[in-house]
Design a protein around this motif. Structure first.
Motif: not given
Length: 296
Positions: A117, A120-121, A124, A130, A158-159
């Motif tokens: 996670q 992911s942040r 983002y 990306e 995002p992932l």
């Protein structure tokens, strides 16, 4: 079956590289859980490996199902993870995290981790976030593998976006149910179309794969509706409604062997080399190879 911890990609390949070779990639995803996405990702990677390919399976789903499903569950809480590969300064070589999977067919895993996670942040929060999977995973390993297969989260975010941008090709597994068919439409409309609007090199659908098929009348109705839609060209030959009256019927069928293989941390072919669905994964691998283009 287990692995020696820290066994990296270079160790598996004897420090040899595939100079001048082309690497291709595929992302397996759908905006819905429970469709057997990880089953498709693992067994597609395994069948690609049996076709004389060096294959890397990349688990970027925070649930870590593919990591567990190929016998690398201990990696989920390991100290070094994908977060370190994506650090802004002094990033870790992704090859240092790769592990050979359990089973009879040789291919590698870049595992998921409890800290995913944070990744992911990071994706983002960065302007070019990306592109991180492409820049930090795909491109550095392009000389090591013929194929990279991303098992993405079952959500738009995002992932999964970063995985799709890294490979530019997608396989979409779904169950033959209205919620799953609706998820297919959302994934294509809200994610793929949105990404393609801002990409010069668009993301291509290579296959839509009915999975976990049981054979009831509702599944028949949904399959026939897909055949009457714009998605019909992406259905493999083994998933057509003309197989409804034949055994074992269309699609990747529900089999207890899939659950038992996952329990043992091995691909289906290792658990049961005579499983009837292996032929269909072989066909899917051939479709993906024939329709794919170079990713790097």
């Amino acid at each position: 079956m287990g692995h020696s911890r820290g066994a990296g990609c270079d160790e598996r390949r004897g420090n040899e590289t595939r100079a001048g070779a082309e690497m291709r990639g595929i992302t397996v995803t759908l905006q819905k859980g429970g469709v057997g996405k990880t089953t498709v990702a693992i067994n597609l990677a395994e069948r690609l490996a049996t076709r004389d390919n060096d294959v890397l399976l990349v688990d970027v789903d925070p649930q870590g199902s593919a990591t567990e499903g190929v016998g690398c569950g201990d990696a989920y809480t390991a100290e070094r993870s994908l977060r370190h590969v994506l650090e802004r300064t002094d990033p870790l070589d992704p090859g240092a995290l790769c592990r050979p999977v359990a089973g009879d067919t040789r291919f590698d895993l870049l595992p998921s981790n409890a800290e995913l996670q944070h990744v992911s942040r990071r994706i983002y929060g960065d302007d070019s976030g990306e592109l991180l999977f492409y820049r930090r995973i795909v491109k550095p390993l392009a000389d090591e593998y013929d194929w990279v297969v991303f098992d993405a989260p079952p959500t738009i975010g995002p992932l999964s976006n970063a995985a799709l941008i890294a490979t530019r090709q997608v396989v979409l597994p779904l169950q033959l149910s209205k919620p799953s068919a609706d998820a297919l439409i959302r994934t294509v409309t809200n994610q793929l179309f949105s990404l393609n609007d801002r990409l010069s090199d668009p993301i291509d659908i290579l296959s839509i794969v009915p999975n976990r098929v049981k054979g009831d009348n509702e599944e028949k109705r949904v399959l026939e509706a897909i055949e009457d839609s714009q998605f019909e060209p992406y259905l493999p030959s083994f998933s057509r409604s003309d197989r409804l009256e034949t055994s074992p019927g269309p699609g990747i069928r529900e089999r207890i062997a899939f659950r038992r293989a996952y329990r043992d941390g091995v691909p289906l072919s290792t658990y049961d080399p005579n499983a009837d669905m292996l032929e269909r994964f072989e066909t899917l691998a051939a479709i993906v190879e024939n329709r794919s283009t170079e990713s790097v």
